[in-house]
Design an enzyme around this catalytic site. Structure first.
Site, PDB file in Angstrom:
ATOM      1  N   HIS A 112      76.932 -37.114   1.387  1.00  0.00           N
ATOM      2  CA  HIS A 112      76.819 -35.963   2.008  1.00  0.00           C
ATOM      3  C   HIS A 112      76.068 -35.854   3.240  1.00  0.00           C
ATOM      4  CE1 HIS A 112      75.397 -31.674   2.516  1.00  0.00           C
ATOM      5  NE2 HIS A 112      76.396 -31.502   1.548  1.00  0.00           N
ATOM      6  N   ASP A 189      70.050 -39.141  -4.481  1.00  0.00           N
ATOM      7  CA  ASP A 189      70.766 -37.636  -4.175  1.00  0.00           C
ATOM      8  C   ASP A 189      71.359 -37.168  -5.400  1.00  0.00           C
ATOM      9  OD1 ASP A 189      71.901 -35.503  -3.547  1.00  0.00           O
ATOM     10  OD2 ASP A 189      73.219 -36.370  -1.803  1.00  0.00           O
ATOM     11  N   GLN A 192      74.521 -33.166  -7.115  1.00  0.00           N
ATOM     12  CA  GLN A 192      75.631 -32.873  -7.941  1.00  0.00           C
ATOM     13  C   GLN A 192      75.380 -33.573  -9.260  1.00  0.00           C
ATOM     14  OE1 GLN A 192      77.933 -31.195  -7.029  1.00  0.00           O
ATOM     15  NE2 GLN A 192      77.946 -31.117  -4.806  1.00  0.00           N
ATOM     16  N   LYS A 215      72.709 -24.950  -7.518  1.00  0.00           N
ATOM     17  CA  LYS A 215      73.958 -25.753  -7.955  1.00  0.00           C
ATOM     18  C   LYS A 215      73.909 -25.761  -9.466  1.00  0.00           C
ATOM     19  CE  LYS A 215      74.626 -28.616  -3.705  1.00  0.00           C
ATOM     20  NZ  LYS A 215      75.760 -28.107  -3.108  1.00  0.00           N
ATOM     21  N   CYS A 353      81.285 -31.411   4.165  1.00  0.00           N
ATOM     22  CA  CYS A 353      80.189 -32.081   4.493  1.00  0.00           C
ATOM     23  C   CYS A 353      80.151 -33.716   4.539  1.00  0.00           C
ATOM     24  CB  CYS A 353      78.987 -31.579   3.904  1.00  0.00           C
ATOM     25  SG  CYS A 353      78.783 -29.874   4.397  1.00  0.00           S
TER      26      CYS A 353
HETATM   27  C1  LIG Z   1      75.872 -34.473  -3.008  1.00  0.00           C
HETATM   28  C2  LIG Z   1      75.205 -33.389  -2.238  1.00  0.00           C
HETATM   29  N1  LIG Z   1      74.093 -33.762  -1.781  1.00  0.00           N
HETATM   30  C3  LIG Z   1      73.203 -32.883  -1.016  1.00  0.00           C
HETATM   31  C4  LIG Z   1      73.752 -31.572  -0.723  1.00  0.00           C
HETATM   32  C5  LIG Z   1      72.698 -30.656  -0.257  1.00  0.00           C
HETATM   33  O1  LIG Z   1      72.559 -29.701  -0.997  1.00  0.00           O
HETATM   34  P1  LIG Z   1      71.680 -28.308  -0.348  1.00  0.00           P
HETATM   35  O2  LIG Z   1      72.615 -27.670   0.713  1.00  0.00           O
HETATM   36  O3  LIG Z   1      71.528 -27.387  -1.558  1.00  0.00           O
HETATM   37  O4  LIG Z   1      70.423 -28.647   0.297  1.00  0.00           O
HETATM   38  C6  LIG Z   1      74.818 -31.090  -1.562  1.00  0.00           C
HETATM   39  C7  LIG Z   1      75.354 -29.938  -1.603  1.00  0.00           C
HETATM   40  O5  LIG Z   1      76.408 -29.504  -0.972  1.00  0.00           O
HETATM   41  C8  LIG Z   1      75.615 -32.197  -2.304  1.00  0.00           C
HETATM   42  O6  LIG Z   1      76.911 -31.914  -2.884  1.00  0.00           O
END
Ligand SMILES: Cc1ncc(COP(=O)(O)O)c(C=O)c1O
Lengths: 398, 140
Positions: A112, A189, A192, A215, A353
């Site tokens: 991401h 990270d 998910q 999430k 993203c």
């Molecule tokens: C794998 C992953 N990392 C990081 C994020 C970032 O999360 P947030 O936008 O809640 O900070 C997301 C969210 O879409 C994600 O799917």
């Protein structure tokens, strides 16, 4: 399951975008309202009853989060605004302090943006090098590919536990073990992962981990940064100000509080943290193993049905989570999403993203269905029924 | 224009867009136009001679609304002077923003008359116009 707990599901929608954010159960909404209606005061500040109650609830939420990921100490749980902030704190507050030009950071093409851009910025600032661990033909990270990618310059491996486009799960425990043998740090990270799996930071032996509340049935604007205590002690705050200092007289005499408060400058997202605590209680009540199993079965059900439709290309037939990425052959993903929206079906279209993924998978865009435990077979049936007739899609997409 | 007519025009231009190709001559200016809320991403190439738009082509990936809107825009703007083109763009923007506009001038671009009611899709219809305006700006 548990559909009746979610006010949003009483509306006439089918929500299949849980990778983006999840719906909130009534108990979480009530918990947040309770704070605003009954003990709306600041934390760590007042000397009166309702402020004391805030402290209790806020710290109780921290304890719930600690238990949820099985951190050893409460001080290892830092409240953030979400996974993005957590990952930035790790990159800039810890690695920004220690890395030197020529040091290597290993990520993959399917991370991401929040697990790519902070490292890119470090690359520009410090001259460190961001490299990619090659993915196999199913876009998986294997322990062999990690082993091959590590060089004497590698200092950190930063990976999503589960990726947000293809939903593949990484063998984080094995990666941590291998990395530590080579004195390499591991960042997970877990945006998910934590919502869908039992994650045990001690069992994984991961050095840092970040996730978001929204999430996992919690509110937006709250998340958790986990770090091993001895590492967090070395982390430089990215924010300075109220709440995190012990005393200050001049620039040379600044004394900061202990962990985790030192890393939570300013008035925190109190309602968010308390709401997240409630969400954790709620998920625990259902049981993470149960959630994981349910989603696996539902994904299989969905895949079997989608495979019946000849013009649907599934990009991740192999995957371990409730994420299904696919395209309707010859129709732009955005147009399909627009068509589904006409029937109140919420599905994400785009590159999710993970812009650099197109280099690996060779598609620019896809539709993404991401499941959670409150989705049902009948949600899938509705989706499949709408996708079964391509003429209808073409007819109604504009 | 009724819904059926609108659909027909949009689908025709989407399945058979005008000038979806790289320019095959010299003298084109290029502009990229992209939509941050989705993934539409187009390169537009414009050739202007003696204050008149001689040719426009485009390349890229986008949804049915963006592609068709680009094709219709190209059809309408080729041959126009800069100021005629600017007038066309203004009228199109007025329509999309639900303000008064010159229906006759817009021709088959009228197919987007109700796009404002379709949420994000307004930006998709406007995408090529946002791009070409950047080029025309230099000719004011
Ligand atoms: C794998 C992953 N990392 C990081 C994020 C970032 O999360 P947030 O936008 O809640 O900070 C997301 C969210 O879409 C994600 O799917």
């Amino acid at each position: 399951m548990n559909i009746e707990d979610f006010p949003m599901l009483k509306k006439d929608i089918i929500y299949l975008d849980n990778g983006a954010t999840t719906l909130k159960p009534k108990c979480v909404i009530d918990k947040i309202n309770d704070y605003y209606e009954n003990y709306s005061a600041n934390a760590h500040r007042g000397d009166y009853d309702i402020s004391f109650k805030v402290d209790q609830e806020y710290e109780n939420a921290r304890e719930l989060a600690r238990k949820f990921i099985n951190a050893k100490y409460k001080e290892e749980v830092v409240f953030t605004s979400g996974a993005t902030q957590g990952l930035n704190m790790i990159a800039f507050g810890f690695f920004g302090k220690f890395l030197e030009a020529g040091d290597e950071i290993l990520i993959t093409q399917s991370e991401h943006a929040s697990n790519v851009l902070p490292w890119f910025i470090l690359q520009k600032k410090l001259g460190v090098v961001v490299r990619y661990i090659p993915l196999d033909s199913n876009h998986y990270v294997t322990i062999e590919s990690v082993r091959d990618a590590i060089t004497p310059h590698t200092k950190v491996i930063s990976l999503a536990g589960i990726t947000n486009v293809l939903g593949d799960e990484r063998p984080m425990k094995e990666i941590c073990k291998l990395a530590h043998e080579k004195n390499v740090f591991v960042v997970m990270d877990a945006a998910q992962s934590v919502p869908h799996r039992k994650i045990d930071v001690q069992d994984f032996d991961v050095d840092f981990l970040a996730f978001s509340g929204h999430k996992m049935c919690g509110p937006t604007g709250i998340g958790v940064l986990y770090g091993k205590k001895e590492l967090l002690e070395e982390m430089e705050p990215q924010n300075y100000g109220g709440g995190m200092n012990e005393s200050f007289d001049s620039a040379d005499e600044i004394y900061l509080k202990d962990l985790p408060t030192r890393l939570e400058a300013g008035t925190p997202n109190i309602a968010g943290a308390i709401g997240l605590g409630e969400a954790i209680k709620y998920l625990d009540g259902i049981g993470m193993e149960h959630i994981c199993e349910y989603e696996k079965n539902l994904r299989k059900y969905a895949i079997d049905k989608l495979l019946e439709i000849p013009y649907i290309d599934i990009l991740n037939l192999e995957s371990d989570s409730g994420i299904i990425s696919f395209n309707v052959d010859g129709v732009f993903a955005q147009d399909v999403a627009y068509y589904l929206n006409k029937y109140n079906l919420c599905v994400r279209a785009g590159n999710h993203c993970a812009k650099i993924l197109k280099k690996e998978v060779g598609v620019q865009n896809s539709l993404r269905v991401s499941l959670y435990f409150y989705n049902t077979e009948s949600d899938i049936d509705a989706l499949v029924e709408l996708l079964r007739n391509k003429d209808k899609i073409m007819e109604e997409m504009i | 224009m009724d819904i059926e007519q609108k659909r027909k025009i949009i689908m025709e231009h989407y399945s058979n867009p005008k000038n979806r190709k790289l320019p095959d001559k010299e003298g084109y200016e290029k502009v990229n136009t992209a939509n941050s809320s989705c993934v539409d991403n187009l390169d537009i190439y414009v050739k202007i001679t003696d204050n008149r738009i001689e040719d426009i082509t485009f390349m890229g990936e986008a949804c049915a609304i963006s592609i068709s809107s680009t094709s219709i825009m190209i059809n309408n703007l080729i041959g126009k002077t800069i100021s005629e083109a600017q007038e066309f763009i203004t009228q199109f923007e007025n329509m999309v923003e639900e303000s008064f506009y010159d229906k006759k001038l817009l021709g088959d671009a009228n197919a987007y008359f109700d796009i404002a009611s379709q949420g994000h899709r307004k930006t998709c219809a406007l995408l090529p116009y946002i791009g070409i305006k950047k080029i025309l700006e230099n000719y004011k």
